[in-house]
Design a protein around this motif. Structure first.
Motif, PDB file in Angstrom:
ATOM      1  N   ALA A 339       0.855  -1.195   0.000  1.00  0.00           N
ATOM      2  CA  ALA A 339       0.000   0.000   0.000  1.00  0.00           C
ATOM      3  C   ALA A 339       0.887   1.240   0.000  1.00  0.00           C
ATOM      4  CB  ALA A 339      -0.925   0.010   1.210  1.00  0.00           C
ATOM      5  N   GLN A 485      -1.835   0.590  -9.141  1.00  0.00           N
ATOM      6  CA  GLN A 485      -2.966  -0.284  -8.825  1.00  0.00           C
ATOM      7  C   GLN A 485      -2.922  -1.571  -9.648  1.00  0.00           C
ATOM      8  OE1 GLN A 485      -6.098   2.521  -9.540  1.00  0.00           O
ATOM      9  NE2 GLN A 485      -5.703   3.649  -7.642  1.00  0.00           N
ATOM     10  N   HIS A 490      -2.430  -0.946  -3.136  1.00  0.00           N
ATOM     11  CA  HIS A 490      -3.569  -0.147  -2.679  1.00  0.00           C
ATOM     12  C   HIS A 490      -3.105   1.293  -2.475  1.00  0.00           C
ATOM     13  CE1 HIS A 490      -7.490   0.467  -0.785  1.00  0.00           C
ATOM     14  NE2 HIS A 490      -6.873   1.173   0.143  1.00  0.00           N
ATOM     15  N   ASN A 512      -7.764   4.797  -4.614  1.00  0.00           N
ATOM     16  CA  ASN A 512      -8.612   3.769  -3.992  1.00  0.00           C
ATOM     17  C   ASN A 512      -9.346   4.265  -2.751  1.00  0.00           C
ATOM     18  OD1 ASN A 512      -6.052   1.487  -4.841  1.00  0.00           O
ATOM     19  ND2 ASN A 512      -8.041   1.541  -5.806  1.00  0.00           N
ATOM     20  N   TYR A 534      -2.261  -3.719   5.774  1.00  0.00           N
ATOM     21  CA  TYR A 534      -1.659  -4.138   4.497  1.00  0.00           C
ATOM     22  C   TYR A 534      -0.241  -4.703   4.615  1.00  0.00           C
ATOM     23  CZ  TYR A 534      -5.582  -1.938   2.136  1.00  0.00           C
ATOM     24  OH  TYR A 534      -6.847  -1.618   1.706  1.00  0.00           O
TER      25      TYR A 534
END
Length: 647
Positions: A339, A485, A490, A512, A534
């Motif tokens: 992420a 992505q 993320h 997102n 994450y």
């Protein structure tokens, strides 16, 4: 002191004549290790020819010379490292193996071992030198002198004597000696050394310039804004030097593993010198011969060379593209990021408001009204005022007019008079809350709900216009986020702005997730929560308020045009404010880790295959030497792929 073109050409020629021999001398020493290896190979060939002619005295003499010339550098390195670290290393294993081969009469094989080991060492040195090329190039182009202007007089001085506030003259074709701001003239500048961007950039008055970049076609006068030791150029050098000296976790593990492994190999070799003779009924000659082969093939040369050359090559590749890693650990971690959190202002957006909407009463001339508004705002240095003036300049060519009188009310707006007519430009409270709302209802205005800042304009007949302004998303943002992505990452936007603004920007950027109304300390807590959810998380920011979050993330990424604090705190710096470089950095990290895995698997497989072949007596010493040292050379060559374009 000014020089004519003829004098300048003569000086340049003389300078080249003086420098060239020095460069040749340096080049010779740079390749000394490779030259020694090649001379060693030549002596091995001569020794082999003498052995074919049954002249063993000359043959051994040349083999011995090959030992000394080819093995000197690595033996010296091995002894120094052993004394320094009080631990044995791979170099010492090779020395022992070569000496052991000579003891049992395999002079040619021992010399060949030294030769190939010297070649692999020279290749590793070449890789390290190649990885230092970006630094060497930067240092070589760093300007040493500058032309300072004092009371109209031009004086050439050393760059380190420049002070903040000094005015300097930069002529076409010259490198810019210091960070500064253009105060006179315009030009095109090649900033590839700073940003990695190959296309030149046109710059004029009030725009920033950077040390080490090239002024292509116009003479400019600039004011120095930073001392020579604090320029962006100098920071790049320091960052890359730091990165190349810092080792990744994998490299540190291999180095710790090397010491223990060498001791185990020596112990096993010692056992093998005796045990097979009694257990397997091997002759003493065969036993010792197999022990020497084991000493050669079990040495972890290729394994040790699996990581560092690849890491240094990748760091250099990144530096060439304007991506600066502060160490191999951060480069290694980047490929595992799941992420990425982004600051909004200056990262996803341009960081400056721009006019997006202008709503005018239907019966009024829009261009004339905008000219009046821009003429008033031109007297203010507020960011919103500057944005409105820039909007006028980009759409119309007419000159602005001078108001009769202006009064600036901080935090509210500006009041001006044209021909005894009063104008108010500012927020709702300043122009009148009720009138502003009536105007909104009349034109079905909903700019604030879209997260935009609204400036109202009130004339003698009431509110006549409303201007919507917003910090615009960078052109490359949406595409860059889409690439990330697609990599399974993320994306999260963390901002201190209102929910409406955050929602609007998130929609434009196609991000997102967004988290609004975050204070600096809230950003830190948010990063911690994202990490819990994450795993490995990166943070991208540019401001002082982003520094705590950058430090909290596993990998902090700073925009090069951001604050010094952000750049100091971050683990990766993007010298050009281009978000697409993040995807490049991740791909480079993945490529490096992939190559390192290939190197480790390949080197371990070769070692196990050679050891098994030796125990089964399929392998002789020459093939053991070629298999072992050949694998080391292949591993280093594979690592050099990190210098090439990112796949």
């Amino acid at each position: 002191m000014n020089m004519s073109q003829g004098q300048l050409a003569t000086a340049s020629t003389n300078e080249q004549v003086n420098i060239q021999p020095s460069n040749r001398f340096e080049q010779f020493f740079l390749h000394l290790e490779l030259i020694a290896a090649l001379v060693s190979g030549l002596f091995i060939l001569i020794g082999w020819l003498f052995s074919k002619w049954d002249n063993h005295t000359y043959s051994i003499t040349f083999y011995l010379l090959a030992f000394i010339i080819g093995g000197f550098a690595k033996t010296k390195e091995g002894i120094e490292e052993t004394i320094k670290n009080k631990d044995l290393n791979v170099e010492m294993l090779m020395v022992f193996a070569a000496i052991g081969s000579a003891i049992i009469g395999y002079w040619a094989e021992g010399a060949m071992l030294i030769f190939i080991f010297a070649v692999s060492g020279a290749l590793e040195t070449y890789t390290n030198n190649k990885s230092q090329k970006e630094i060497s190039t930067l240092l070589s182009i760093q300007p040493e002198t500058a032309v300072r202007i004092v009371n109209g007089q031009e004086t050439t001085i050393p760059v380190f004597e420049l002070k903040v506030g000094d005015q300097i003259l930069i002529k076409p074709g010259e490198r810019i000696p210091s960070d500064g701001v253009i105060i006179q003239g315009s030009t095109t500048i090649d900033e590839s050394t700073i940003s990695g961007e190959s296309l030149p950039i046109t710059k004029g008055e009030a725009e920033e310039i950077f040390a080490g970049t090239i002024n292509l076609n116009g003479a400019i006068t600039a004011q120095v804004t930073k001392p020579s030791n604090e320029t962006v150029f100098q920071k790049i050098i320091e960052l890359v030097q730091t990165a190349q000296s810092e080792k990744s976790p994998s490299q540190l593990f291999i180095e710790r593993f090397e010491g223990a492994y060498v001791k185990i190999v020596l112990l096993v070799v010692l056992i093998m010198m005796f045990l097979p003779h009694f257990l397997l009924d091997w002759s003493w000659n065969v036993t010792f011969y197999r022990a020497m082969i084991l000493l050669v093939v079990a040495s972890p040369c290729a394994l040790v060379a699996s990581i560092m050359p690849a890491t240094l090559s990748a760091i250099s590749n990144g530096a060439r593209r304007g991506i600066l890693f502060k160490g191999g650990v951060h480069l290694e971690s980047l490929s595992h990021v799941k992420a990425i959190a982004f600051d909004k202002t200056g990262t996803l957006t341009k960081g400056k408001p721009e006019v997006t909407d202008m709503i005018v009463q239907p019966n009024l001339n829009k261009s004339e009204l905008l000219r009046t508004i821009a003429s008033i705002e031109n007297r203010s240095n507020h960011p919103l005022a500057i944005a409105i003036v820039n909007y006028w300049k980009s759409n119309y060519q007419d000159n602005l007019i001078h108001p009769d009188k202006i009064e600036d009310i901080p935090g509210k707006g500006i009041k001006a008079w044209f021909h005894n007519k009063e104008w108010l430009i500012g927020n709702k409270e300043f122009v009148g809350q009720q009138e502003a709302e009536q105007f909104e209802n009349g034109v079905s205005l909903s700019l604030e709900s879209c997260g935009k800042t609204v400036v109202y304009v009130k004339g003698s007949e009431g509110i006549v216009a409303a201007i919507g302004l917003q910090d615009i998303v960078r052109p490359e943002t949406k595409k860059s986020l889409m690439v990330l992505q697609n990599e399974g990452i993320h994306t999260v936007m963390i901002t201190g702005d209102s929910k409406n603004t955050a929602k609007n920007i998130a929609a434009q950027a196609n991000i997102n997730e967004y988290i609004a109304e975050c204070m600096p300390e809230t950003k830190v807590e948010t990063i911690k929560k994202i990490k819990e959810h994450y795993g490995i998380v990166a943070m991208v920011g540019d401001g002082v308020n982003d520094a705590p979050a950058l430090a909290t993330a596993h990998v902090g990424i700073a925009m090069g045009e951001g604050s010094d604090v952000a750049m100091e705190t971050a683990d990766v710096v993007l010298m050009k404010n281009d978000l697409s470089r993040i995807a490049e950095a991740i791909r480079l990290s993945k490529k490096m880790n992939r190559i390192i895995k290939q190197n480790i698997i390949f080197s371990l497989s070769v070692i196990m295959l050679l050891i098994a072949s030796n125990f089964l007596q399929f392998l002789n010493l020459p093939l053991g030497v070629i298999g072992h040292e050949g694998s080391t050379i292949l591993v280093i060559l594979n690592s050099l792929r990190c210098l090439r374009s990112i796949d």
